[in-house]
Each structure stands twice: as structure tokens, then as C-alpha cells.
Design a protein around this motif. Sequence first.
Motif, PDB file in Angstrom:
ATOM      1  N   PHE A  67       0.825  -1.204   0.000  1.00 18.04           N
ATOM      2  CA  PHE A  67       0.000   0.000   0.000  1.00 18.04           C
ATOM      3  C   PHE A  67       0.865   1.263   0.000  1.00 18.04           C
ATOM      4  O   PHE A  67       0.497   2.273  -0.588  1.00 18.04           O
ATOM      5  CB  PHE A  67      -0.986   0.005   1.175  1.00 18.04           C
ATOM      6  CG  PHE A  67      -2.266  -0.725   0.869  1.00 18.04           C
ATOM      7  CD1 PHE A  67      -3.217  -0.175   0.026  1.00 18.04           C
ATOM      8  CD2 PHE A  67      -2.525  -1.962   1.434  1.00 18.04           C
ATOM      9  CE1 PHE A  67      -4.402  -0.846  -0.260  1.00 18.04           C
ATOM     10  CE2 PHE A  67      -3.699  -2.649   1.159  1.00 18.04           C
ATOM     11  CZ  PHE A  67      -4.642  -2.087   0.307  1.00 18.04           C
ATOM     12  N   ASP A 104      -2.777  -1.911 -10.773  1.00 16.71           N
ATOM     13  CA  ASP A 104      -3.275  -3.226 -10.389  1.00 16.71           C
ATOM     14  C   ASP A 104      -2.520  -4.324 -11.134  1.00 16.71           C
ATOM     15  O   ASP A 104      -2.016  -5.282 -10.519  1.00 16.71           O
ATOM     16  CB  ASP A 104      -4.773  -3.292 -10.695  1.00 16.71           C
ATOM     17  CG  ASP A 104      -5.440  -4.581 -10.271  1.00 16.71           C
ATOM     18  OD1 ASP A 104      -4.962  -5.668 -10.664  1.00 16.71           O
ATOM     19  OD2 ASP A 104      -6.465  -4.507  -9.582  1.00 16.71           O
ATOM     20  N   THR A 118      -6.624  -6.112  -1.055  1.00 16.76           N
ATOM     21  CA  THR A 118      -7.660  -5.115  -0.773  1.00 16.76           C
ATOM     22  C   THR A 118      -8.723  -5.667   0.168  1.00 16.76           C
ATOM     23  O   THR A 118      -9.205  -4.949   1.041  1.00 16.76           O
ATOM     24  CB  THR A 118      -8.292  -4.599  -2.081  1.00 16.76           C
ATOM     25  OG1 THR A 118      -8.728  -5.713  -2.885  1.00 16.76           O
ATOM     26  CG2 THR A 118      -7.306  -3.750  -2.874  1.00 16.76           C
ATOM     27  N   LEU A 123     -11.706  -3.565   1.415  1.00 15.36           N
ATOM     28  CA  LEU A 123     -11.903  -2.824   0.171  1.00 15.36           C
ATOM     29  C   LEU A 123     -12.214  -3.776  -0.975  1.00 15.36           C
ATOM     30  O   LEU A 123     -11.802  -4.933  -0.967  1.00 15.36           O
ATOM     31  CB  LEU A 123     -10.631  -2.045  -0.193  1.00 15.36           C
ATOM     32  CG  LEU A 123     -10.106  -1.033   0.809  1.00 15.36           C
ATOM     33  CD1 LEU A 123      -8.735  -0.527   0.375  1.00 15.36           C
ATOM     34  CD2 LEU A 123     -11.093   0.113   0.958  1.00 15.36           C
ATOM     35  N   ARG A 125     -11.396  -4.620  -4.894  1.00 18.14           N
ATOM     36  CA  ARG A 125     -10.186  -4.479  -5.711  1.00 18.14           C
ATOM     37  C   ARG A 125     -10.158  -3.138  -6.447  1.00 18.14           C
ATOM     38  O   ARG A 125      -9.114  -2.518  -6.586  1.00 18.14           O
ATOM     39  CB  ARG A 125     -10.126  -5.639  -6.703  1.00 18.14           C
ATOM     40  CG  ARG A 125      -8.894  -5.654  -7.559  1.00 18.14           C
ATOM     41  CD  ARG A 125      -8.886  -6.841  -8.511  1.00 18.14           C
ATOM     42  NE  ARG A 125      -7.591  -6.951  -9.135  1.00 18.14           N
ATOM     43  CZ  ARG A 125      -7.003  -8.080  -9.411  1.00 18.14           C
ATOM     44  NH1 ARG A 125      -7.592  -9.223  -9.127  1.00 18.14           N
ATOM     45  NH2 ARG A 125      -5.828  -8.091 -10.002  1.00 18.14           N
ATOM     46  N   LEU A 128      -8.418   0.114  -4.836  1.00 18.62           N
ATOM     47  CA  LEU A 128      -7.005   0.062  -4.480  1.00 18.62           C
ATOM     48  C   LEU A 128      -6.367   1.446  -4.343  1.00 18.62           C
ATOM     49  O   LEU A 128      -5.618   1.697  -3.407  1.00 18.62           O
ATOM     50  CB  LEU A 128      -6.242  -0.756  -5.535  1.00 18.62           C
ATOM     51  CG  LEU A 128      -4.736  -0.834  -5.408  1.00 18.62           C
ATOM     52  CD1 LEU A 128      -4.335  -1.573  -4.131  1.00 18.62           C
ATOM     53  CD2 LEU A 128      -4.141  -1.523  -6.636  1.00 18.62           C
TER      54      LEU A 128
END
Length: 135
Positions: A67, A104, A118, A123, A125, A128
Motif C-alpha cells: 500500500f 493493479d 484489498t 476494500l 479491488r 485500491l
Amino acid sequence: MAKRPSDTWRTQMAERARKVATGALAPEGAGAAVPYPESLLLATDAALGAFEDEVRALREPSDDAVFGTVERVVLALNAIDGDDRHGGAGFCTLEREQLCDYIDLTLGGHGVDVTALTARRGLDRSELTDRWRDW
């Protein structure tokens, strides 16, 4: 490795110019003469290159490390999109989608399971980049 969106944009501009030069497309139908100024393309390439380098350096990374890499590239792209040096040009909806897909796909191409990554943060995807993205 995923194809950089800026490479696609360059190809599109060259194809448009070729069609205008051969008469297959009227100049007025070609849209903006320079939809992607070189300054925007170069800055985007630099940001994506730095991202690629960071992703290649990841070895069994923690979620925080991945991240962090995403955050840095998104913040760099935010700065590019808001930079007046590009003559008002920036990332429109299609370009934004291409950039998100590129991030991605680049992660996935280096072994990161983006769906699992994610999901561990609650989350989808598709979210992201959302936390940091202004564009």
C-alpha cells in the motif's frame, strides 16, 4: 509487465497524426492537436518508472509495504495531474481508468494478489487507489 498507459497514449497520437497526414482523417476530426503534451507524458513515465522499480524490489512484502508503494505512485500522479506546466492537460476518465488498471496489473504481475490485499483492508479491488487519488 503491464503496458504503460503513456505508451498507449503516444501510439494513439501517432496513429491520429498518421491518419491526418494520409487524409484518412480530417484535421478538425482529429481532436486536440496535442492531447498529451510531452511534459505530461514524461512526468507520467517518471512516476510509473519509479513505481515499477519499487514493485520489483518488493520481496514477500507486507500489506503496508504494498500500500505504501501504491500511495507513492498515486500521490506522484496527483501532482502531475494538477501541474500547470502541462498546459491544462491532465488525466480524464479514460486515462484515470488506465492508470488504475496499470497499477493493479503491475502489482499482479509481480505476484501480489490484489484481490486478497484489498479484501484484507475491507476494500473492493477497484478501490485500491481511492484513498489517495485526486484524479
